[in-house]
Design an enzyme around this catalytic site. Structure first.
Site, PDB file in Angstrom:
ATOM      1  N   LYS A   1     -11.029  33.103  23.336  1.00  0.00           N
ATOM      2  CA  LYS A   1     -10.433  32.739  24.632  1.00  0.00           C
ATOM      3  C   LYS A   1      -9.380  33.769  25.052  1.00  0.00           C
ATOM      4  O   LYS A   1      -9.188  34.015  26.252  1.00  0.00           O
ATOM      5  CB  LYS A   1      -9.846  31.322  24.546  1.00  0.00           C
ATOM      6  CG  LYS A   1     -10.941  30.248  24.452  1.00  0.00           C
ATOM      7  CD  LYS A   1     -11.664  30.104  25.772  1.00  0.00           C
ATOM      8  CE  LYS A   1     -13.097  29.718  25.673  1.00  0.00           C
ATOM      9  NZ  LYS A   1     -13.747  29.591  26.988  1.00  0.00           N
TER      10      LYS A   1
ATOM     11  N   SER B   1      -8.762  29.240  28.093  1.00  0.00           N
ATOM     12  CA  SER B   1      -8.141  28.032  27.543  1.00  0.00           C
ATOM     13  C   SER B   1      -6.713  28.358  27.156  1.00  0.00           C
ATOM     14  O   SER B   1      -6.394  29.514  26.851  1.00  0.00           O
ATOM     15  CB  SER B   1      -8.893  27.562  26.294  1.00  0.00           C
ATOM     16  OG  SER B   1      -8.142  26.575  25.615  1.00  0.00           O
TER      17      SER B   1
ATOM     18  N   TYR C   1     -12.083  30.552  17.794  1.00  0.00           N
ATOM     19  CA  TYR C   1     -12.238  30.071  19.177  1.00  0.00           C
ATOM     20  C   TYR C   1     -11.075  30.596  20.030  1.00  0.00           C
ATOM     21  O   TYR C   1     -11.286  31.134  21.129  1.00  0.00           O
ATOM     22  CB  TYR C   1     -12.273  28.537  19.195  1.00  0.00           C
ATOM     23  CG  TYR C   1     -12.252  27.931  20.581  1.00  0.00           C
ATOM     24  CD1 TYR C   1     -13.384  27.955  21.397  1.00  0.00           C
ATOM     25  CD2 TYR C   1     -11.098  27.321  21.086  1.00  0.00           C
ATOM     26  CE1 TYR C   1     -13.362  27.407  22.668  1.00  0.00           C
ATOM     27  CE2 TYR C   1     -11.067  26.769  22.358  1.00  0.00           C
ATOM     28  CZ  TYR C   1     -12.199  26.803  23.151  1.00  0.00           C
ATOM     29  OH  TYR C   1     -12.172  26.267  24.410  1.00  0.00           O
TER      30      TYR C   1
ATOM     31  N   ILE D   1     -17.415  20.259  32.451  1.00  0.00           N
ATOM     32  CA  ILE D   1     -16.785  20.663  33.713  1.00  0.00           C
ATOM     33  C   ILE D   1     -17.657  21.642  34.500  1.00  0.00           C
ATOM     34  O   ILE D   1     -17.470  21.796  35.701  1.00  0.00           O
ATOM     35  CB  ILE D   1     -15.367  21.246  33.495  1.00  0.00           C
ATOM     36  CG1 ILE D   1     -15.376  22.482  32.589  1.00  0.00           C
ATOM     37  CG2 ILE D   1     -14.444  20.188  32.918  1.00  0.00           C
ATOM     38  CD1 ILE D   1     -14.003  23.144  32.447  1.00  0.00           C
TER      39      ILE D   1
END
Ligand SMILES: NC(=O)c1ccc[n+]([C@@H]2O[C@H](COP(=O)([O-])OP(=O)(O)OC[C@H]3O[C@@H](n4cnc5c(N)ncnc54)[C@H](OP(=O)(O)O)[C@@H]3O)[C@@H](O)[C@H]2O)c1
Ligand SMILES: *[C@@H]1O[C@H](CO)[C@@H](O)[C@H](O)[C@H]1NC(C)=O
Length: 317
Positions: free
Chosen positions: A206, A170, A202, A48
Protein backbone atom coordinates in the site's frame (compact mmCIF):
# COMPACT_ATOMS: atom_id res chain seq x y z
CA UNK A 1 -37.13 -3.97 33.82
CA UNK A 2 -37.45 -0.22 33.26
CA UNK A 3 -33.78 0.25 34.13
CA UNK A 4 -32.89 -2.37 31.55
CA UNK A 5 -34.69 -0.48 28.78
CA UNK A 6 -33.22 2.82 29.93
CA UNK A 7 -29.69 1.41 29.83
CA UNK A 8 -30.35 -0.18 26.44
CA UNK A 9 -31.71 3.11 25.06
CA UNK A 10 -28.68 5.02 26.35
CA UNK A 11 -26.31 2.46 24.82
CA UNK A 12 -28.05 2.68 21.45
CA UNK A 13 -27.79 6.48 21.53
CA UNK A 14 -24.11 6.37 22.49
CA UNK A 15 -23.48 3.90 19.66
CA UNK A 16 -25.37 6.10 17.19
CA UNK A 17 -23.24 9.11 18.17
CA UNK A 18 -19.99 7.13 17.96
CA UNK A 19 -21.08 5.72 14.59
CA UNK A 20 -21.96 9.12 13.17
CA UNK A 21 -18.85 10.92 14.42
CA UNK A 22 -16.16 8.24 14.17
CA UNK A 23 -17.29 5.71 11.57
CA UNK A 24 -19.61 7.04 8.91
CA UNK A 25 -17.38 9.70 7.40
CA UNK A 26 -18.10 12.37 4.81
CA UNK A 27 -19.87 11.70 1.53
CA UNK A 28 -18.75 12.71 -1.93
CA UNK A 29 -20.47 16.03 -2.61
CA UNK A 30 -20.11 16.13 -6.37
CA UNK A 31 -23.25 15.99 -8.53
CA UNK A 32 -21.23 15.53 -11.69
CA UNK A 33 -22.90 13.44 -14.40
CA UNK A 34 -20.83 11.17 -16.61
CA UNK A 35 -22.82 10.66 -19.81
CA UNK A 36 -20.45 9.86 -22.65
CA UNK A 37 -17.57 9.10 -20.25
CA UNK A 38 -15.90 5.76 -19.79
CA UNK A 39 -14.48 4.47 -16.52
CA UNK A 40 -12.62 1.33 -15.52
CA UNK A 41 -13.03 0.02 -11.98
CA UNK A 42 -10.79 -2.93 -11.07
CA UNK A 43 -12.04 -5.47 -8.54
CA UNK A 44 -15.61 -4.26 -8.96
CA UNK A 45 -17.43 -7.55 -8.42
CA UNK A 46 -17.63 -7.02 -4.65
CA UNK A 47 -16.73 -4.66 -1.79
CA UNK A 48 -16.18 -0.97 -2.40
CA UNK A 49 -15.31 -1.54 -6.07
CA UNK A 50 -18.87 -2.69 -6.65
CA UNK A 51 -20.49 0.24 -4.83
CA UNK A 52 -18.14 2.61 -6.69
CA UNK A 53 -19.20 1.07 -10.02
CA UNK A 54 -22.91 1.37 -9.14
CA UNK A 55 -22.51 5.06 -8.27
CA UNK A 56 -20.63 5.82 -11.50
CA UNK A 57 -23.17 3.89 -13.58
CA UNK A 58 -26.00 5.87 -11.96
CA UNK A 59 -24.24 9.05 -13.08
CA UNK A 60 -24.43 7.83 -16.67
CA UNK A 61 -20.86 6.59 -17.17
CA UNK A 62 -20.00 3.62 -19.31
CA UNK A 63 -18.49 1.37 -16.63
CA UNK A 64 -15.99 -1.39 -17.38
CA UNK A 65 -15.94 -3.98 -14.62
CA UNK A 66 -12.36 -5.28 -14.68
CA UNK A 67 -12.52 -8.44 -12.59
CA UNK A 68 -10.51 -11.64 -12.48
CA UNK A 69 -13.35 -14.16 -12.21
CA UNK A 70 -15.73 -14.47 -15.15
CA UNK A 71 -18.35 -16.05 -12.94
CA UNK A 72 -18.16 -13.47 -10.14
CA UNK A 73 -17.77 -10.65 -12.64
CA UNK A 74 -20.83 -11.60 -14.66
CA UNK A 75 -22.93 -12.07 -11.53
CA UNK A 76 -21.91 -8.57 -10.43
CA UNK A 77 -22.61 -7.22 -13.92
CA UNK A 78 -26.25 -8.28 -13.67
CA UNK A 79 -26.59 -6.84 -10.16
CA UNK A 80 -24.90 -3.55 -11.04
CA UNK A 81 -27.06 -3.09 -14.13
CA UNK A 82 -30.16 -3.76 -12.09
CA UNK A 83 -29.22 -1.53 -9.18
CA UNK A 84 -28.02 1.40 -11.31
CA UNK A 85 -30.72 1.07 -13.97
CA UNK A 86 -27.98 1.46 -16.60
CA UNK A 87 -27.16 -0.84 -19.48
CA UNK A 88 -23.80 0.89 -20.05
CA UNK A 89 -21.96 -1.63 -17.88
CA UNK A 90 -19.52 -4.16 -19.33
CA UNK A 91 -17.48 -7.01 -17.86
CA UNK A 92 -13.88 -7.47 -19.07
CA UNK A 93 -11.66 -10.13 -17.58
CA UNK A 94 -8.54 -8.87 -15.78
CA UNK A 95 -6.28 -10.76 -13.39
CA UNK A 96 -3.87 -8.27 -11.85
CA UNK A 97 -1.71 -11.16 -10.66
CA UNK A 98 -0.78 -11.90 -14.28
CA UNK A 99 1.18 -9.48 -16.47
CA UNK A 100 -0.08 -11.40 -19.50
CA UNK A 101 -3.67 -10.86 -18.40
CA UNK A 102 -3.04 -7.14 -17.86
CA UNK A 103 -1.62 -6.83 -21.37
CA UNK A 104 -4.46 -8.76 -22.96
CA UNK A 105 -7.08 -6.75 -21.01
CA UNK A 106 -5.54 -3.51 -22.30
CA UNK A 107 -5.41 -4.84 -25.85
CA UNK A 108 -9.12 -5.75 -25.76
CA UNK A 109 -10.06 -2.50 -24.05
CA UNK A 110 -8.17 -0.26 -26.50
CA UNK A 111 -9.62 -2.15 -29.44
CA UNK A 112 -13.24 -2.07 -28.30
CA UNK A 113 -13.60 1.19 -26.35
CA UNK A 114 -12.89 4.60 -27.86
CA UNK A 115 -12.51 6.57 -24.59
CA UNK A 116 -11.07 6.41 -21.10
CA UNK A 117 -11.87 9.19 -18.64
CA UNK A 118 -11.30 7.53 -15.28
CA UNK A 119 -9.15 4.61 -14.20
CA UNK A 120 -9.92 3.41 -10.69
CA UNK A 121 -7.29 1.01 -9.38
CA UNK A 122 -9.40 -0.47 -6.61
CA UNK A 123 -8.65 -4.20 -6.56
CA UNK A 124 -6.52 -5.40 -3.68
CA UNK A 125 -5.75 -8.55 -1.80
CA UNK A 126 -4.54 -9.77 1.59
CA UNK A 127 -2.95 -13.11 0.84
CA UNK A 128 0.47 -14.75 0.96
CA UNK A 129 1.99 -16.62 -1.98
CA UNK A 130 3.35 -15.84 -5.44
CA UNK A 131 1.76 -14.64 -8.66
CA UNK A 132 2.18 -16.58 -11.92
CA UNK A 133 5.05 -14.21 -12.76
CA UNK A 134 6.86 -15.19 -9.57
CA UNK A 135 6.21 -11.91 -7.78
CA UNK A 136 5.03 -11.74 -4.20
CA UNK A 137 1.21 -12.05 -4.32
CA UNK A 138 0.39 -8.75 -2.58
CA UNK A 139 3.22 -6.89 -4.32
CA UNK A 140 2.07 -8.27 -7.69
CA UNK A 141 -1.68 -7.78 -7.34
CA UNK A 142 -1.73 -4.60 -5.26
CA UNK A 143 1.11 -2.75 -6.99
CA UNK A 144 2.76 -4.25 -10.10
CA UNK A 145 -0.47 -5.23 -11.92
CA UNK A 146 -2.07 -1.79 -11.42
CA UNK A 147 1.27 -0.13 -12.30
CA UNK A 148 1.45 -1.88 -15.69
CA UNK A 149 -2.26 -1.36 -16.31
CA UNK A 150 -1.94 2.38 -15.70
CA UNK A 151 1.17 2.80 -17.86
CA UNK A 152 -0.43 0.95 -20.76
CA UNK A 153 -3.59 3.10 -20.54
CA UNK A 154 -1.86 6.48 -20.14
CA UNK A 155 -1.93 7.47 -23.81
CA UNK A 156 -5.69 6.89 -23.98
CA UNK A 157 -6.18 8.87 -20.75
CA UNK A 158 -4.08 11.72 -22.18
CA UNK A 159 -6.16 11.79 -25.37
CA UNK A 160 -9.35 12.06 -23.31
CA UNK A 161 -8.17 14.62 -20.73
CA UNK A 162 -9.09 16.05 -18.35
CA UNK A 163 -8.96 12.53 -16.97
CA UNK A 164 -7.96 10.93 -13.67
CA UNK A 165 -6.28 7.90 -12.15
CA UNK A 166 -7.46 6.98 -8.66
CA UNK A 167 -5.40 4.52 -6.61
CA UNK A 168 -7.10 2.93 -3.62
CA UNK A 169 -4.30 2.62 -1.04
CA UNK A 170 -4.79 2.35 2.72
CA UNK A 171 -3.80 3.98 5.99
CA UNK A 172 -1.80 0.76 6.42
CA UNK A 173 0.82 2.41 4.17
CA UNK A 174 1.92 4.30 7.30
CA UNK A 175 3.37 1.03 8.61
CA UNK A 176 5.00 0.28 5.26
CA UNK A 177 8.64 0.16 4.26
CA UNK A 178 10.33 -0.55 0.91
CA UNK A 179 13.14 -3.07 1.20
CA UNK A 180 14.90 -2.89 -2.18
CA UNK A 181 17.20 -5.79 -1.27
CA UNK A 182 14.24 -8.06 -0.68
CA UNK A 183 12.72 -6.82 -3.93
CA UNK A 184 15.80 -7.81 -5.89
CA UNK A 185 16.23 -11.23 -4.25
CA UNK A 186 12.58 -12.29 -3.82
CA UNK A 187 10.58 -10.01 -6.16
CA UNK A 188 8.63 -9.24 -3.02
CA UNK A 189 8.35 -6.62 -0.30
CA UNK A 190 9.05 -9.02 2.55
CA UNK A 191 9.20 -12.68 3.43
CA UNK A 192 7.32 -14.79 5.95
CA UNK A 193 3.79 -16.06 6.23
CA UNK A 194 2.80 -15.35 9.84
CA UNK A 195 -0.18 -13.07 10.33
CA UNK A 196 2.18 -10.23 11.23
CA UNK A 197 4.35 -10.81 8.15
CA UNK A 198 1.30 -10.77 5.89
CA UNK A 199 0.12 -7.49 7.44
CA UNK A 200 3.60 -5.98 7.00
CA UNK A 201 3.84 -7.02 3.35
CA UNK A 202 0.30 -5.72 2.71
CA UNK A 203 1.29 -2.36 4.28
CA UNK A 204 4.41 -2.26 2.10
CA UNK A 205 2.31 -2.85 -1.02
CA UNK A 206 0.00 0.00 0.00
CA UNK A 207 3.02 2.28 0.51
CA UNK A 208 3.89 1.44 -3.13
CA UNK A 209 0.42 2.72 -4.14
CA UNK A 210 1.04 6.08 -2.43
CA UNK A 211 4.59 6.41 -3.83
CA UNK A 212 3.43 5.40 -7.31
CA UNK A 213 0.77 8.14 -7.21
CA UNK A 214 3.40 10.67 -6.06
CA UNK A 215 5.77 9.81 -8.92
CA UNK A 216 2.99 9.49 -11.51
CA UNK A 217 1.76 13.02 -10.77
CA UNK A 218 5.26 14.37 -11.46
CA UNK A 219 5.49 12.50 -14.74
CA UNK A 220 2.02 13.72 -15.77
CA UNK A 221 2.81 17.43 -15.24
CA UNK A 222 1.80 19.36 -18.33
CA UNK A 223 -0.78 16.76 -19.38
CA UNK A 224 -4.49 16.80 -18.58
CA UNK A 225 -4.26 13.62 -16.51
CA UNK A 226 -4.17 13.86 -12.71
CA UNK A 227 -3.92 11.16 -10.06
CA UNK A 228 -4.79 10.62 -6.43
CA UNK A 229 -4.33 7.96 -3.75
CA UNK A 230 -6.59 7.37 -0.79
CA UNK A 231 -7.59 5.48 2.32
CA UNK A 232 -11.22 4.41 2.01
CA UNK A 233 -11.77 3.82 5.75
CA UNK A 234 -12.20 0.56 7.64
CA UNK A 235 -14.97 -1.19 5.76
CA UNK A 236 -16.95 -4.35 6.15
CA UNK A 237 -15.97 -6.15 2.91
CA UNK A 238 -14.47 -9.48 1.83
CA UNK A 239 -10.90 -8.17 2.03
CA UNK A 240 -9.84 -10.41 4.93
CA UNK A 241 -11.47 -13.54 3.47
CA UNK A 242 -8.06 -15.25 3.20
CA UNK A 243 -7.05 -14.34 6.77
CA UNK A 244 -9.73 -16.52 8.40
CA UNK A 245 -8.89 -16.19 12.11
CA UNK A 246 -8.46 -12.46 11.75
CA UNK A 247 -11.78 -12.16 9.95
CA UNK A 248 -13.60 -14.15 12.65
CA UNK A 249 -12.04 -12.18 15.50
CA UNK A 250 -12.77 -8.87 13.78
CA UNK A 251 -16.37 -9.69 12.80
CA UNK A 252 -18.09 -8.24 15.89
CA UNK A 253 -16.06 -5.03 15.59
CA UNK A 254 -16.39 -4.77 11.86
CA UNK A 255 -20.17 -5.21 11.97
CA UNK A 256 -20.52 -2.40 14.51
CA UNK A 257 -17.60 -0.09 13.85
CA UNK A 258 -16.69 -0.43 10.19
CA UNK A 259 -18.18 1.46 7.28
CA UNK A 260 -20.64 -0.10 4.86
CA UNK A 261 -19.33 -0.53 1.29
CA UNK A 262 -21.40 2.48 0.16
CA UNK A 263 -19.78 4.66 2.84
CA UNK A 264 -16.43 3.08 1.98
CA UNK A 265 -16.61 4.19 -1.65
CA UNK A 266 -17.10 7.90 -0.89
CA UNK A 267 -13.44 8.96 -0.85
CA UNK A 268 -12.78 7.07 -4.10
CA UNK A 269 -15.74 8.91 -5.65
CA UNK A 270 -14.51 12.22 -4.24
CA UNK A 271 -11.08 11.72 -5.86
CA UNK A 272 -12.69 10.63 -9.12
CA UNK A 273 -15.35 13.33 -9.40
CA UNK A 274 -14.87 16.37 -7.18
CA UNK A 275 -14.37 19.48 -9.29
CA UNK A 276 -11.19 21.48 -8.81
CA UNK A 277 -8.95 18.77 -7.35
CA UNK A 278 -6.39 19.08 -10.18
CA UNK A 279 -3.89 21.19 -8.18
CA UNK A 280 -3.78 18.34 -5.64
CA UNK A 281 -2.59 15.75 -8.17
CA UNK A 282 -0.33 13.17 -6.53
CA UNK A 283 -1.75 13.72 -3.04
CA UNK A 284 -3.38 11.29 -0.59
CA UNK A 285 -6.95 11.55 0.70
CA UNK A 286 -9.10 10.09 3.43
CA UNK A 287 -12.63 10.95 4.58
CA UNK A 288 -12.99 12.99 1.35
CA UNK A 289 -10.18 15.30 2.50
CA UNK A 290 -6.61 15.75 1.34
CA UNK A 291 -4.11 14.60 4.01
CA UNK A 292 -0.45 15.05 4.69
CA UNK A 293 1.62 11.89 4.55
CA UNK A 294 4.85 11.01 6.32
CA UNK A 295 8.12 11.78 4.55
CA UNK A 296 8.55 8.14 3.53
CA UNK A 297 5.32 8.26 1.50
CA UNK A 298 6.44 11.26 -0.58
CA UNK A 299 10.18 10.58 -0.78
CA UNK A 300 11.16 11.58 -4.34
CA UNK A 301 14.17 9.26 -4.57
CA UNK A 302 12.35 6.19 -3.22
CA UNK A 303 9.31 6.89 -5.42
CA UNK A 304 11.53 7.10 -8.50
CA UNK A 305 13.35 3.91 -7.58
CA UNK A 306 10.09 2.02 -6.98
CA UNK A 307 8.97 3.21 -10.42
CA UNK A 308 12.18 2.02 -12.09
CA UNK A 309 12.14 -1.37 -10.36
CA UNK A 310 8.48 -1.74 -11.33
CA UNK A 311 9.25 -0.98 -14.98
CA UNK A 312 11.96 -3.63 -14.97
CA UNK A 313 9.70 -6.23 -13.36
CA UNK A 314 6.99 -5.52 -15.96
CA UNK A 315 9.47 -5.88 -18.80
CA UNK A 316 9.02 -2.21 -19.76
CA UNK A 317 12.69 -1.27 -19.55
N1 LIG B 1 -11.90 -3.05 3.54
C1 LIG B 1 -11.13 -2.20 4.17
O1 LIG B 1 -11.29 -1.96 5.37
C2 LIG B 1 -10.02 -1.50 3.43
C3 LIG B 1 -9.21 -0.60 4.15
C4 LIG B 1 -8.18 0.06 3.46
C5 LIG B 1 -7.99 -0.17 2.11
N2 LIG B 1 -8.78 -1.05 1.44
C6 LIG B 1 -8.52 -1.26 0.01
O2 LIG B 1 -9.73 -1.14 -0.71
C7 LIG B 1 -9.63 -1.88 -1.93
C8 LIG B 1 -10.89 -2.70 -2.14
O3 LIG B 1 -10.98 -3.67 -1.13
P1 LIG B 1 -12.35 -4.22 -0.51
O4 LIG B 1 -12.29 -3.94 0.94
O5 LIG B 1 -13.50 -3.81 -1.30
O6 LIG B 1 -12.03 -5.81 -0.65
P2 LIG B 1 -12.82 -7.00 -1.34
O7 LIG B 1 -14.25 -7.00 -0.94
O8 LIG B 1 -12.00 -8.21 -1.02
O9 LIG B 1 -12.69 -6.67 -2.90
C9 LIG B 1 -11.45 -6.75 -3.55
C10 LIG B 1 -11.64 -6.88 -5.04
O10 LIG B 1 -10.34 -7.03 -5.64
C11 LIG B 1 -10.41 -8.13 -6.52
N3 LIG B 1 -9.14 -8.80 -6.76
C12 LIG B 1 -8.39 -9.50 -5.90
N4 LIG B 1 -7.35 -10.03 -6.53
C13 LIG B 1 -7.44 -9.69 -7.83
C14 LIG B 1 -6.67 -9.94 -8.99
N5 LIG B 1 -5.60 -10.73 -8.97
N6 LIG B 1 -7.06 -9.39 -10.17
C15 LIG B 1 -8.16 -8.63 -10.24
N7 LIG B 1 -8.93 -8.35 -9.18
C16 LIG B 1 -8.58 -8.88 -7.99
C17 LIG B 1 -11.39 -9.07 -5.86
O11 LIG B 1 -11.84 -10.05 -6.80
P3 LIG B 1 -12.37 -11.50 -6.29
O12 LIG B 1 -13.71 -11.28 -5.71
O13 LIG B 1 -12.37 -12.33 -7.53
O14 LIG B 1 -11.38 -11.99 -5.27
C18 LIG B 1 -12.45 -8.11 -5.44
O15 LIG B 1 -13.27 -7.77 -6.52
C19 LIG B 1 -8.37 -2.73 -1.82
O16 LIG B 1 -7.34 -2.13 -2.59
C20 LIG B 1 -8.02 -2.65 -0.34
O17 LIG B 1 -6.64 -2.78 -0.12
C21 LIG B 1 -9.80 -1.70 2.07
C1 LIG C 1 -14.94 13.05 8.58
O1 LIG C 1 -14.97 14.45 8.47
C2 LIG C 1 -16.13 15.04 9.10
C3 LIG C 1 -16.19 16.50 8.72
O2 LIG C 1 -14.93 17.10 8.73
C4 LIG C 1 -16.04 14.80 10.60
O3 LIG C 1 -17.16 15.37 11.26
C5 LIG C 1 -16.02 13.29 10.85
O4 LIG C 1 -15.85 13.02 12.23
C6 LIG C 1 -14.89 12.61 10.04
N1 LIG C 1 -15.08 11.18 10.12
C7 LIG C 1 -14.10 10.32 10.17
C8 LIG C 1 -14.49 8.88 10.19
O5 LIG C 1 -12.93 10.67 10.18
Amino acid sequence: METFFLVAAVLVCVYAVIYTVCVKGKSCQSNVKLYGRTVIVTGSNTGIGKTTAIDLAKRGARVILACRSKQRGEAALAEIKKESGSDQVVFMQLDLGSLKSVRSFVETFLKTEPRLDLLINNAGIVMEGKTEDGLGMMFGVNHIGPFLLTILLLDRLKECGPSRVVNVASTAHNAGHIDFNCLSTHKDLGVGSSFLDVMKIYSNSKLCNVLFTHELAKRLKGTKVTCYSLHPGAINTELTRNAKMFAILMKPFSLLLFKTPVQGSQTTLHCALQEGLEPLSGRYFSNCTVRDVYAKAKDDAVARKVWEVSETLCGLS
